[in-house]
Design an enzyme around this catalytic site. Structure first.
Site, mmCIF file in Angstrom:
data_model
loop_
_atom_site.group_PDB
_atom_site.id
_atom_site.type_symbol
_atom_site.label_atom_id
_atom_site.label_comp_id
_atom_site.label_asym_id
_atom_site.label_seq_id
_atom_site.Cartn_x
_atom_site.Cartn_y
_atom_site.Cartn_z
ATOM 1 N N CYS A 271 3.913 -12.567 0.802
ATOM 2 C CA CYS A 271 4.111 -11.410 1.420
ATOM 3 C C CYS A 271 4.968 -11.310 2.538
ATOM 4 C CB CYS A 271 2.967 -10.708 1.595
ATOM 5 S SG CYS A 271 1.617 -10.639 0.198
HETATM 6 N N1 SAJ Z 1 -0.114 -15.167 10.862
HETATM 7 C C1 SAJ Z 1 0.262 -15.404 12.136
HETATM 8 N N2 SAJ Z 1 -0.569 -14.653 13.188
HETATM 9 C C2 SAJ Z 1 -1.177 -13.902 12.734
HETATM 10 C C3 SAJ Z 1 -1.523 -13.478 11.556
HETATM 11 C C4 SAJ Z 1 -0.842 -14.043 10.648
HETATM 12 O O1 SAJ Z 1 0.879 -16.424 12.575
HETATM 13 O O2 SAJ Z 1 -1.884 -13.145 13.766
HETATM 14 C C5 SAJ Z 1 0.756 -15.952 9.854
HETATM 15 C C6 SAJ Z 1 -0.127 -16.717 8.948
HETATM 16 O O3 SAJ Z 1 -0.602 -17.936 9.314
HETATM 17 C C7 SAJ Z 1 0.689 -16.829 7.625
HETATM 18 C C8 SAJ Z 1 1.473 -15.336 7.600
HETATM 19 O O4 SAJ Z 1 1.361 -15.233 9.083
HETATM 20 O O5 SAJ Z 1 1.299 -17.724 7.725
HETATM 21 C C9 SAJ Z 1 0.737 -14.233 6.947
HETATM 22 O O6 SAJ Z 1 -0.466 -14.179 7.258
HETATM 23 P P1 SAJ Z 1 -1.230 -12.688 6.725
HETATM 24 O O7 SAJ Z 1 -2.537 -12.840 7.557
HETATM 25 O O8 SAJ Z 1 -0.461 -11.803 6.918
HETATM 26 O O9 SAJ Z 1 -1.623 -12.924 5.292
HETATM 27 P P2 SAJ Z 1 -0.983 -12.638 3.953
HETATM 28 O O10 SAJ Z 1 0.516 -13.104 3.698
HETATM 29 O O11 SAJ Z 1 -1.907 -13.245 2.872
HETATM 30 O O12 SAJ Z 1 -0.871 -11.090 4.146
HETATM 31 C C10 SAJ Z 1 -2.016 -10.399 3.025
HETATM 32 C C11 SAJ Z 1 -1.534 -9.200 2.959
HETATM 33 N N3 SAJ Z 1 -1.730 -8.230 1.849
HETATM 34 C C12 SAJ Z 1 -1.132 -7.977 1.237
HETATM 35 O O13 SAJ Z 1 0.290 -7.753 0.995
HETATM 36 C C13 SAJ Z 1 -1.992 -7.076 0.067
HETATM 37 C C14 SAJ Z 1 -1.404 -8.420 4.088
HETATM 38 O O14 SAJ Z 1 -1.003 -6.720 3.999
HETATM 39 C C15 SAJ Z 1 -2.681 -8.405 4.912
HETATM 40 O O15 SAJ Z 1 -2.912 -7.418 6.181
HETATM 41 C C16 SAJ Z 1 -3.251 -9.851 5.221
HETATM 42 O O16 SAJ Z 1 -3.226 -10.594 3.730
HETATM 43 C C17 SAJ Z 1 -4.520 -10.099 5.823
HETATM 44 O O17 SAJ Z 1 -4.880 -9.049 6.613
HETATM 45 O O18 SAJ Z 1 -5.046 -11.008 5.525
#
Ligand code: SAJ
Length: 433
Positions: A271
């Protein structure tokens, strides 16, 4: 004659979900469980046969939910697109990746819509769920459907409703995650709103498909930009000699007006590295540069190099060149407790270290094999031995199953990009971001 709206309201409508992956399958199951006849359509025969065998391939949908739906013939799956002819509602959940030139690739949407158009009949509702740039529904999807001569808002109905499925999450599900819906016409909105109201507690109608497309991109651009900010704060703290985690934890005590993100080795997943690029690309066609997105991309995609520099300096301080050193990458999935490696920063990190002549091994409880630069790496079987044999361990993904005390005890040098290990009294063995 029962109208489409009545069929939706009394769940007599036949629902087709095109694309039964991590988004489409939970949706198909939710519609089937509420009483609809549901057909999942996919191009992947393995997915189709798994569903028909009552098995699941999606983390948060246990087979126990699929099997009874299939045996009661509420849910089926097929490769056959002719199932679309008899569908009353069609939901499109196909991938929207980036092409080779990092531009939006909407070919999966176009292919699905072309197939629908070939079979379009009166009184069908089509909803696009795939995350895409504002305007896709009205500028790409609608013209293909209206080429049939059928009119939107009277013959067929068209809406956009972004997916908010978060694989593996159990606190928020299809049922309790509010669902935004934007219709091409008011009756389109009404049809789509009624469809989702059968499975979602709260439907959020907006004024247009574009507003719905944009809301989804705001959600994920918000995250990508804030992760970029906190990664830059980590770089700043490095220059200032401050502990970025102490600073973040202190700021997070503010009970209002602050939301903490954690710095990391980069931005992975299906995403966040992609969705903001769809928005920036669209605005670029309107002669506007989405600078926050560009800056966040520069920082986020620059993090692997920043981490490699940390590793090089740490090895150097131990009198070792990167060249010839054995580096163990701990965790290669894009985030904790998942096995998905898509866009994982581990790929860039490994490529950069290899370029400098490091010898690379990895361990990840969720990932058995990693294809990197044309060579297949296997996850280390004996973690203790791998830790002891490494000149430097780099923590990329902090899976909950790791025993960090054990990692600390068996490693000689650790670069920890996830604040997984206590740094105090690790006598300089642990280097943070
Ligand atoms: N990440 C960081 N620091 C953070 C949060 C994430 O480095 O504080 C990194 C993660 O390690 C990863 C990337 O960013 O590599 C994305 O992480 P993410 O927590 O956003 O996870 P995703 O990509 O699975 O995002 C999904 C999304 N869900 C949908 O699109 C339906 C996002 O909108 C959600 O908010 C997120 O999951 C979630 O909250 O878990």
């Amino acid at each position: 004659m029962t109208t489409l709206l009545e069929k939706i309201q009394n769940r007599q409508a036949k629902v087709c979900v095109i694309g039964i992956g991590y988004v489409g399958l939970p949706l198909a199951v939710a519609f089937a469980e509420t009483g609809f006849q549901v057909v999942g359509i996919d191009v992947d025969a393995k997915k189709v046969s798994a569903i028909m065998a009552g098995e699941s391939y999606v983390l948060d949908i246990p087979a126990a939910r699929i099997a009874p739906l299939v045996s009661s013939q509420r849910l089926s799956a097929t490769l056959d697109l002719d199932s679309l002819r008899t569908a009353d509602a069609i939901v499109i959940c196909v991938p929207t990746p980036l092409g080779k030139t990092k531009d939006p690739d909407v070919s999966f949407i176009v292919n699905a819509v072309e197939e629908i158009a070939q079979r379009l009949r009166s009184q069908q509702l089509i909803v696009l769920e795939s995350t895409t740039y504002p305007g896709t529904t009205e500028e790409i999807v609608l013209p293909i459907l209206e080429r049939t001569g059928l009119k939107v808002g009277s013959d067929f109905y068209l809406a956009f409703s972004p997916e908010r499925i978060d694989p593996g999450r159990t606190d928020f599900t299809v049922a309790n995650t509010p669902k935004i819906v934007g219709g091409v016409t008011p009756i389109c909105l009404e049809m789509a709103r009624n469809l989702y109201a059968t499975i979602v507690a709260r439907v959020v109608p907006v004024s247009s498909p574009q507003a719905a497309e944009m809301a989804k991109l705001l959600e994920n651009t918000f995250r990508a930009v804030n992760i970029g900010l906190v990664n830059e704060v980590a770089i700043m703290c490095g220059r200032l000699g401050l502990d970025v985690y102490e600073v973040i934890d202190a700021a997070a005590t503010k009970p209002f007006g602050f939301m903490s993100f954690k710095p990391g080795p980069g931005l992975g997943g299906h995403c966040l590295p992609i969705d903001p690029r769809y928005l920036a690309w669209k605005l670029n066609t309107l002669n506007y540069r989405a600078r926050f997105i560009e800056v966040a991309e520069d920082i986020n995609f620059g993090m692997p190099a920043y981490v490699v520099n940390k590793i090089a300096r740490a090895l150097n301080d131990h009198g070792k060149p990167v060249k010839g050193s054995q580096v163990l990458v701990l965790g290669v999935a894009y985030k904790r407790d998942v096995g998905d490696v898509r866009e994982s920063p581990a790929f860039d990190l490994i490529a950069l270290l290899r370029e400098m002549g490091a010898r690379i091994k990895f361990h990840d409880p969720y990932v058995a094999e990693l294809e990197s630069d044309g060579t297949a790496l296997q996850s280390e079987k004996d973690l203790d031995a791998a830790l002891a044999a490494s000149d430097c361990v780099v923590v990329i993904t902090d899976h909950s199953s790791y025993d960090w005390q054990r990692v600390l005890a068996r490693s000689s040098l650790i670069v920890d990009t996830r604040n997984a290990l206590p740094r105090a009294n690790a006598n300089g063995k642990v280097i943070g971001l």
